[in-house]
Write a protein that holds these residues in place. Sequence first.
Motif, PDB file in Angstrom:
ATOM      1  N   GLY A  54       0.827  -1.213   0.000  1.00 34.72           N
ATOM      2  CA  GLY A  54       0.000   0.000   0.000  1.00 34.72           C
ATOM      3  C   GLY A  54       0.847   1.243   0.000  1.00 34.72           C
ATOM      4  N   GLY A  55       0.769   2.003   1.087  1.00 30.07           N
ATOM      5  CA  GLY A  55       1.564   3.213   1.167  1.00 30.07           C
ATOM      6  C   GLY A  55       1.099   4.118   2.285  1.00 30.07           C
ATOM      7  N   THR A  56       1.775   5.251   2.395  1.00 31.35           N
ATOM      8  CA  THR A  56       1.397   6.247   3.384  1.00 31.35           C
ATOM      9  C   THR A  56       1.226   7.603   2.722  1.00 31.35           C
ATOM     10  OG1 THR A  56       3.683   6.796   3.966  1.00 31.35           O
ATOM     11  CG2 THR A  56       2.598   5.078   5.284  1.00 31.35           C
ATOM     12  N   GLN A  57       0.407   8.410   3.331  1.00 33.15           N
ATOM     13  CA  GLN A  57       0.248   9.813   2.969  1.00 33.15           C
ATOM     14  C   GLN A  57       0.415  10.602   4.259  1.00 33.15           C
ATOM     15  OE1 GLN A  57      -3.552  10.961   1.340  1.00 33.15           O
ATOM     16  NE2 GLN A  57      -3.059  13.129   1.433  1.00 33.15           N
ATOM     17  N   ASP A  58       1.510  11.330   4.357  1.00 34.32           N
ATOM     18  CA  ASP A  58       1.754  12.183   5.508  1.00 34.32           C
ATOM     19  C   ASP A  58       1.428  13.615   5.101  1.00 34.32           C
ATOM     20  OD1 ASP A  58       2.819   9.867   6.545  1.00 34.32           O
ATOM     21  OD2 ASP A  58       4.880  10.580   6.581  1.00 34.32           O
ATOM     22  N   VAL A  59       0.820  14.350   5.997  1.00 37.63           N
ATOM     23  CA  VAL A  59       0.630  15.786   5.818  1.00 37.63           C
ATOM     24  C   VAL A  59       1.226  16.423   7.058  1.00 37.63           C
ATOM     25  CG1 VAL A  59      -0.984  17.683   5.467  1.00 37.63           C
ATOM     26  CG2 VAL A  59      -1.465  15.441   4.454  1.00 37.63           C
ATOM     27  N   VAL A  60       2.225  17.293   6.840  1.00 39.99           N
ATOM     28  CA  VAL A  60       2.989  17.861   7.937  1.00 39.99           C
ATOM     29  C   VAL A  60       3.113  19.369   7.748  1.00 39.99           C
ATOM     30  CG1 VAL A  60       5.197  17.762   9.162  1.00 39.99           C
ATOM     31  CG2 VAL A  60       4.287  15.705   8.101  1.00 39.99           C
ATOM     32  N   SER A  61       2.970  20.081   8.848  1.00 42.70           N
ATOM     33  CA  SER A  61       3.150  21.526   8.844  1.00 42.70           C
ATOM     34  C   SER A  61       4.623  21.846   8.621  1.00 42.70           C
ATOM     35  CB  SER A  61       2.681  22.107  10.186  1.00 42.70           C
ATOM     36  OG  SER A  61       3.064  23.452  10.311  1.00 42.70           O
ATOM     37  N   ARG A  62       4.913  22.781   7.733  1.00 35.89           N
ATOM     38  CA  ARG A  62       6.298  23.189   7.490  1.00 35.89           C
ATOM     39  C   ARG A  62       6.843  24.002   8.665  1.00 35.89           C
ATOM     40  NH1 ARG A  62       7.727  22.915   1.784  1.00 35.89           N
ATOM     41  NH2 ARG A  62       5.861  22.595   0.528  1.00 35.89           N
ATOM     42  N   GLU A 104     -10.475   2.540  -9.219  1.00 34.84           N
ATOM     43  CA  GLU A 104     -10.092   1.280  -8.584  1.00 34.84           C
ATOM     44  C   GLU A 104     -10.155   1.378  -7.056  1.00 34.84           C
ATOM     45  OE1 GLU A 104      -8.432   2.903 -10.933  1.00 34.84           O
ATOM     46  OE2 GLU A 104      -7.951   1.517 -12.555  1.00 34.84           O
ATOM     47  N   LEU A 105      -9.746   2.514  -6.517  1.00 33.28           N
ATOM     48  CA  LEU A 105      -9.803   2.698  -5.068  1.00 33.28           C
ATOM     49  C   LEU A 105     -11.248   2.714  -4.579  1.00 33.28           C
ATOM     50  CD1 LEU A 105      -6.986   5.343  -4.510  1.00 33.28           C
ATOM     51  CD2 LEU A 105      -6.919   2.894  -3.973  1.00 33.28           C
ATOM     52  N   ARG A 106     -12.103   3.390  -5.321  1.00 36.69           N
ATOM     53  CA  ARG A 106     -13.523   3.388  -4.947  1.00 36.69           C
ATOM     54  C   ARG A 106     -14.089   1.974  -4.987  1.00 36.69           C
ATOM     55  NH1 ARG A 106     -15.232   8.805  -8.157  1.00 36.69           N
ATOM     56  NH2 ARG A 106     -15.165  10.192  -6.357  1.00 36.69           N
ATOM     57  N   ALA A 107     -13.732   1.229  -6.014  1.00 31.66           N
ATOM     58  CA  ALA A 107     -14.236  -0.140  -6.158  1.00 31.66           C
ATOM     59  C   ALA A 107     -13.617  -1.078  -5.114  1.00 31.66           C
ATOM     60  CB  ALA A 107     -13.941  -0.660  -7.568  1.00 31.66           C
ATOM     61  N   GLY A 108     -12.512  -0.665  -4.514  1.00 33.55           N
ATOM     62  CA  GLY A 108     -11.828  -1.489  -3.525  1.00 33.55           C
ATOM     63  C   GLY A 108     -12.389  -1.346  -2.128  1.00 33.55           C
ATOM     64  N   ASP A 109     -13.539  -0.726  -2.019  1.00 35.03           N
ATOM     65  CA  ASP A 109     -14.208  -0.555  -0.722  1.00 35.03           C
ATOM     66  C   ASP A 109     -14.227  -1.882   0.032  1.00 35.03           C
ATOM     67  OD1 ASP A 109     -15.887   0.191   1.380  1.00 35.03           O
ATOM     68  OD2 ASP A 109     -17.697  -0.011   0.181  1.00 35.03           O
ATOM     69  N   GLY A 110     -13.707  -1.870   1.244  1.00 31.11           N
ATOM     70  CA  GLY A 110     -13.684  -3.084   2.056  1.00 31.11           C
ATOM     71  C   GLY A 110     -12.427  -3.920   1.872  1.00 31.11           C
ATOM     72  N   ALA A 136      -1.380  -1.091  -6.773  1.00 28.77           N
ATOM     73  CA  ALA A 136      -0.922  -0.335  -7.950  1.00 28.77           C
ATOM     74  C   ALA A 136      -1.801   0.893  -8.176  1.00 28.77           C
ATOM     75  CB  ALA A 136      -0.920  -1.226  -9.186  1.00 28.77           C
ATOM     76  N   ALA A 137      -3.106   0.764  -7.984  1.00 31.20           N
ATOM     77  CA  ALA A 137      -4.017   1.904  -8.131  1.00 31.20           C
ATOM     78  C   ALA A 137      -3.698   2.978  -7.100  1.00 31.20           C
ATOM     79  CB  ALA A 137      -5.471   1.447  -7.995  1.00 31.20           C
ATOM     80  N   LEU A 138      -3.393   2.563  -5.867  1.00 32.86           N
ATOM     81  CA  LEU A 138      -3.015   3.525  -4.831  1.00 32.86           C
ATOM     82  C   LEU A 138      -1.743   4.261  -5.217  1.00 32.86           C
ATOM     83  CD1 LEU A 138      -3.477   4.693  -1.949  1.00 32.86           C
ATOM     84  CD2 LEU A 138      -1.891   2.914  -1.169  1.00 32.86           C
ATOM     85  N   HIS A 139      -0.780   3.557  -5.766  1.00 38.92           N
ATOM     86  CA  HIS A 139       0.468   4.192  -6.206  1.00 38.92           C
ATOM     87  C   HIS A 139       0.201   5.186  -7.336  1.00 38.92           C
ATOM     88  CE1 HIS A 139       3.019   0.609  -4.532  1.00 38.92           C
ATOM     89  NE2 HIS A 139       2.380   1.265  -3.593  1.00 38.92           N
TER      90      HIS A 139
END
Length: 158
Positions: A54-62, A104-110, A136-139
């Motif tokens: 999968g992966g990560t999404q970080d959101v960080v204050s500068r 693909e992400l929407r269809a991957g619900d669950g 792969a869709a997430l990437h």
Amino acid sequence: MDAKLIALATLLNVAPAIAQDTGHATGHAQHLGAEVMPFDLARIVHIFTPLKDGGTQDVVSRDGDPTQVTLIRAHLNKEAAAFAQGDYSDPSAIHGQAMPGLAELRAGDGRMHVAFEQLPGGARLRFKASDPALVAALHDWSEAQVRDHGADAVMHHP
């Protein structure tokens, strides 16, 4: 300081250099992002990390502003709950319905586990799936966000 925090600090230090090379988010994505995301896009960085599962999404204050950190955490916590149910309406409002990987992400619900985690200065979404096509869709989706957000986002390859 652990290795992940060192890597995150390094990314935050290189983000201004990346900003000089790529400019800010595209006008369209930046405008729509401001309507969806409650924090100041000029004061944060999105860090996408693709992983085998999968992966990560970080959101960080500068700048570590506590108000921005609170807004980041509230937003990503809300998004984790939505994404876990296949609701990607916020990113599609910013990037469009034809965004790579979105269908693909929407269809991957669950089939995609999405978890929220607080980070120093922000928050992280951790995406995990056993289906290689969904990973792969997430990437693809992450790469599309980096392209659209410009200097407000970076791709980190561990």
